[in-house]
Motif scaffolding. Sequence first.
Motif, mmCIF file in Angstrom:
data_model
loop_
_atom_site.group_PDB
_atom_site.id
_atom_site.type_symbol
_atom_site.label_atom_id
_atom_site.label_comp_id
_atom_site.label_asym_id
_atom_site.label_seq_id
_atom_site.Cartn_x
_atom_site.Cartn_y
_atom_site.Cartn_z
ATOM 1 N N PRO A 167 -32.228 -33.397 -1.220
ATOM 2 C CA PRO A 167 -33.496 -33.009 -0.586
ATOM 3 C C PRO A 167 -33.650 -33.736 0.747
ATOM 4 N N LEU A 168 -34.375 -33.109 1.664
ATOM 5 C CA LEU A 168 -34.548 -33.718 2.982
ATOM 6 C C LEU A 168 -35.221 -35.075 2.890
ATOM 7 N N SER A 203 -27.643 -26.979 7.805
ATOM 8 C CA SER A 203 -28.969 -26.364 7.838
ATOM 9 C C SER A 203 -29.685 -26.742 6.551
ATOM 10 N N THR A 204 -30.821 -26.105 6.303
ATOM 11 C CA THR A 204 -31.575 -26.394 5.082
ATOM 12 C C THR A 204 -31.838 -25.096 4.328
ATOM 13 N N ALA A 205 -32.136 -25.263 3.037
ATOM 14 C CA ALA A 205 -32.449 -24.106 2.190
ATOM 15 C C ALA A 205 -33.396 -24.571 1.096
ATOM 16 N N ASP A 206 -34.094 -23.605 0.505
ATOM 17 C CA ASP A 206 -35.018 -23.917 -0.593
ATOM 18 C C ASP A 206 -34.260 -23.840 -1.914
ATOM 19 N N LYS A 207 -34.351 -24.869 -2.718
ATOM 20 C CA LYS A 207 -33.707 -24.866 -4.021
ATOM 21 C C LYS A 207 -34.596 -25.594 -5.013
ATOM 22 N N LYS A 263 -37.664 -27.207 -3.567
ATOM 23 C CA LYS A 263 -37.478 -28.319 -2.634
ATOM 24 C C LYS A 263 -36.587 -27.870 -1.480
ATOM 25 N N GLU A 264 -36.849 -28.416 -0.304
ATOM 26 C CA GLU A 264 -36.015 -28.134 0.852
ATOM 27 C C GLU A 264 -34.841 -29.110 0.837
ATOM 28 N N TYR A 272 -28.057 -27.794 3.405
ATOM 29 C CA TYR A 272 -27.338 -26.571 3.025
ATOM 30 C C TYR A 272 -26.253 -26.280 4.056
#
Length: 673
Positions: free
Chosen positions: A74-75, A103-107, A110-111, A114
């Motif tokens: 998580p960030l 990059s980032t993604a929702d999982k 939570k951000e 990615y």
Amino acid sequence: MLKPLLIEIGVEELPAVPLLKELKNIEKKYTAILEKHSLFSAFEFYYTPRRLVIWHEAFKTKQDDSVEEFFGAPLTVAYKDGVATPAANGFAKKCGVTLDELSTADKGGKEVLYYKKEVSGKNSVELLEEIIYTWIKSLEFGKTMRWGSSSESFIRPIRWVNVMLDSELVNVTLFNVASSKSTFVHRIANFDALKVSDAGHYFTTLKNGGVTLFSSDRREKILSDFKSIESQSGLSIEIDDDLLDEVVAITENPTALLGSFDEEFLRLPPEVIITSMKEHQRYFPVFKDGILTNKFIVVSNALTDDFSQVIEGNEKVLRPRLADGLFFYDNDLKNGLSTDGLEKVAFFKGLGTVADKIDREKVIATTLFEKYTPDASKEDLDKAISLAKADLMSEMVYEFTELQGLMGGYYALEAGENQEIATAITEQYLPNGEDSELPSTKLSAIIAMSLKLDTLLALFSINQIPTGSRDPFALRRAVNGLVRITAEHGFEFDIVETLKELATKYENIDMKKLESFFLERVKQYFKGVNPSVIEAVLASGERELLALSQKIQALNNIVNSKDFTEYSSTFKRVANITKDIDLSQHMYINKCVFEVEAEAALYEKYSQISVSNYESYETELDALLGLKPELDRFFEEVMVNVDNEETKNNRKALVASIYKSILKIADIKEVSI
């Protein structure tokens, strides 16, 4: 793009039995390897004694491009105060990129970090060597061998490799053998390698070179030859499916031929002749009106128009085999049936000799004889059990161990013993397989049970208990045999009480382990039966094998009926009401305490059922489950847990009595559907 793919692994002659044992796994293993490499496509597998062949009509020339996704921390963990933490740096390193490329993604709400990477598929030719090698090494044929300077091993030396994608050679080196666009045909047609241009040319070359590649075609050819011989001769060929499979596996150009041997050998018991022909020569026996003749069928692999020399050669090979058998047989008849020497033959370390085993079996057989009172004399029992192992000292059984028991029966008749004794000796090892015949008489059954029971009790007494899949002494098969014999002959055999009675002469037996071992085999024995049905019957406390079998069958029939789902809910409610009641005590029901007509109606119907006689457990259970309408009405109109203690206990006693009657057959609440 799709192209045809041919893979041929050429070997020295493969032994049939190991190949056939692994046959069911070969395609599965190849499929798994293709799937792992994302290259699966439909294929066919062929085999002859000299080759393993994979054929794809349409094979991918390249793996599909794919996308790999990577999810990191998580960030909130990856960055602290805007500075990358070790978690972020480690994730970037894992992906092989810089932090800026992430990059980032929702999982999971939570951000997280990615990264997505596009992966180009590899060309198939780059992967085929690894695929083929992995497949060949995965095959389990038992013993393997090494040859030449290679450190690799396989069931037989690999002599040539041919891998063609369409008409192009795929460069593959397998066990130091480089691939080439060539193959070998039947040795009589040509000893040299023959060039092939593509798959079509390959198949044509084999056909023209005397190789029938498809095993199904070889089988059909053999069976067609059989029918032709039977039609022309008026004889009947005994087709052993296992032997047929072997012959299919060891031939590339099969032709069935009719041979003969001297009639003097028909003095031998038929089983001796048949065993000698099947086991040593892979010949099929031939009968006339159900009687063995002096003919046999050999399946030749020769490529010729004149088979006279082939037939003559096989007749010459068979003659000394049968001559040996006749020599052993005459010697055994001259020496007579005797147990002398068995006192020197060890049975198993810690369990004495075979003579000691016979003594133990006598004790068991006598107990079972008194228990089951068969229509046979005690003298016949004593004689049969005393002579049962005598043929182990014969020359014939020394040569053909699979004939033990059978030869003892023949020798007993020749020695003047009656047919009952001879049959008991012959059948002592039955059943010797899942589909095997059972002992045909009650005396034979007792002898067979005694053998199995002594083996079980003796080995358990020295803690030689099967573990996992290991069962070197076939104890599981012994229990299966006992279950089948008791059911066939109507023998009552209590797993707890009878075993306890028989085990008095054996020390250090854990009877609980022995009971559990029996019960585990009982569960496995009833294939096709709902496992919860078996558990329900066992939960009733029943341990007598015959009753267990009958109760399981009865409950299974009812559970499989269309009405059982409706019965189930009612009688599970009955079970819940009685769960805190000691069902071992007598249930006293006072009719004078009844307050509701539904109580009296249920009691009246149950009373009728409980005093009736039933021809089977199924009819009794059916009658008890037939109380459903009265029980449903009872539950609808009667409150069980009332304040009045006497009324409450009386109502519980009524319901408990019904469940107790059902529990004599099975604990129905254990059944799941």
